[in-house]
Write an enzyme that holds these catalytic residues in place. Sequence first.
Site, short mmCIF file in Angstrom:
data_model
loop_
_atom_site.label_atom_id
_atom_site.label_comp_id
_atom_site.label_asym_id
_atom_site.label_seq_id
_atom_site.Cartn_x
_atom_site.Cartn_y
_atom_site.Cartn_z
N HIS A 282 -3.89 3.53 -3.77
CA HIS A 282 -4.42 2.72 -2.30
C HIS A 282 -3.60 1.53 -2.06
CE1 HIS A 282 -6.02 1.62 0.98
NE2 HIS A 282 -6.28 0.40 1.19
N HIS B 242 -30.67 -16.21 22.55
CA HIS B 242 -29.79 -15.77 23.38
C HIS B 242 -28.72 -17.27 23.87
CE1 HIS B 242 -31.01 -12.21 23.85
NE2 HIS B 242 -29.47 -11.72 24.91
N HIS C 233 0.83 -0.71 0.50
CA HIS C 233 -0.51 0.06 -0.12
C HIS C 233 1.15 1.60 -0.19
CE1 HIS C 233 -2.04 -3.37 1.86
NE2 HIS C 233 -3.77 -2.24 1.26
#
Length: 640
Positions: free
Chosen positions: A258, A452, A38
Amino acid sequence: MFFWRAQKSDFNSAEIRIMADAVRALSIDQVQAAQSGHPGAPLGMADIITTIFANHLRFNPNNPEWPVRDRFVLSAGHASAMLYATLHLAGYDVLMNDLKKFRQLGARTQGHPEYGAMPGIETSTGPLGQGFANAIGMAMAAKIKKTNSRVYCLCSDGDLMEGVSSEAASFAGYYKLNNLIVFWDNNGISIDGNVAMSDDIPARFLSAGWATIEINGMNPDEINRAINIAKKMRKPVFIACKTTIGYLSEHAGTAAVHGSPLSDADATEVLNKLRPGGKPFTVAKSATTLWARLRNIKISTPTISEPVSPIEINFDTLSTEILTNIAKSKKPESTRTMFGRAIKIAMEQMPGILIGGSADLAASTHARPDIATDITPENYHGNYIHYGVREHAMSAIMNGLSLSGLRPCGSTFLIFSDYMRPAIRLSALMNQPVIYVFTHDSIALGEDGVTHQPIEQLASLRLIPNLHVMRPANAIEVAMSMELALRRKDGPTAIVLSRQDFPIVPDGAAPDEMEKGGYILRDAVSKKPTITLMATGSEVALALAVQKTLYSRGVSAAVVSMPAPEIFRLQSDEYRRKILRGRVIVIEAGTTRAWHEFADEVIGVDTFGAGGKGADVYKYFGFDATIIAKKIEAKLKPTK
């Protein structure tokens, strides 16, 4: 309280620019040599990192583990070439040859910074948002340890788009961590082009209790002034730094720069501007002189006023104390209740080291004993953190605490481990001895219902390399789980506990057997049992009931408790054969698939749960001694 003296750096703007251009050049050298990486971020951010290291960061490259050092965290880990170049120039043990091997197999200079690969890398970054939250943990640790250290963090647009950064920013603002300064590389570009953000980022941080400053992130004078202002604030500071990604490149300000190397022609043009006439992996003479001056200043700085003496822990005493104090009840009891007594003893034995906490569930997880002292925005000198409903941030912040030498122990429900998984994975990857406490571990939690009730979470956690997952069944197993987690130095431990009470499982293990991950809890009457019933946690009590039912019907069965299958997997073939005899049947209230490594048959749950009272739901899914015994008998009958 620690004190330090440091020579002043005060490099001026022109000098910073020369030094930063050396960072830029070496960053591009690395990316071009690897033909991977990069380049855009280092070209845009080099002035920021150079100003921090040159004029503000308290460090000594000859003593990189100096306990009261300031810490620099590159949360935008994709800009790793910039960090490696800076560490090399600042005098750390990062050789030019390391830079030449950027992104190659076996190199210390990998594509994203890896903790432990070389000095100066404070944490593994790259999964965006994690380094940001780690930095907050480090800032909290400095407050707890009273070191007066600062934490500087450089983050990207991507870091701030990830949800964990919002959780962690809210936490830092609430706790008024004024030793934390975060720099945002505001270049407006991500991999796919213009960033997909319409929110006012400085306003977001302002609303979270931070001070905010907006500057030109490519102007060393503005950077320097902003840091000096930030140091005077009574809250964390967010500095929005406007930069140009890929500065000097023909593709500056675009996504093209980038995550791909520059073209040869573009790289040549950029490097000629940064290092006229210089060869790859060299440093301009003017920059060499300035960085040498910085190294001399940092190396000559006294590193500490007095040595830090770690508290010595007698683990034999600790485990004895825990076992003595948790084995009180003779009535049915949950393992979360046993654990509540265990962590109380551990906190007493490890003052200033063991830091408890919960994601707003202390009353349910029992992980906050009555001796705990809350850490508050007004007083950091406690041993318990209220993380709020921020599971992901909690785990990432705990990594920061651990990287700072503390032993964090955070709790929530097992189902919410899914929110935390990226940070748990990094605990394991970085060999950090973080302790995760997960309660409400199965369908037997009951009335909270399907959302849950964990099904696949146990198996999922067991798949993470280097994470020890302990699901204890009784007092001695809870005690040993806690002791093993506290003894461990090379990775995290998850202790998985029940909400529901279940019949007391008799102690049947010596500590050395427990340390092997699985052991024979109650042997069969026959020396060669027909079957072995293997179970974990609350299902061990059920396995004992099944054993009794089978015995009454003439079937010989042994019961094996397997609190940590991944540890059992490491044992010798001889030990494993000793434990697993005859037909092996696993009983666990979770997904069945992973157990077939050890088992001939698995009694578990491969669907979502159901709402209702815990005992009713448990039985509805077949977790009943009579039902299971009948199934086993049917399997044992010869077919006609």
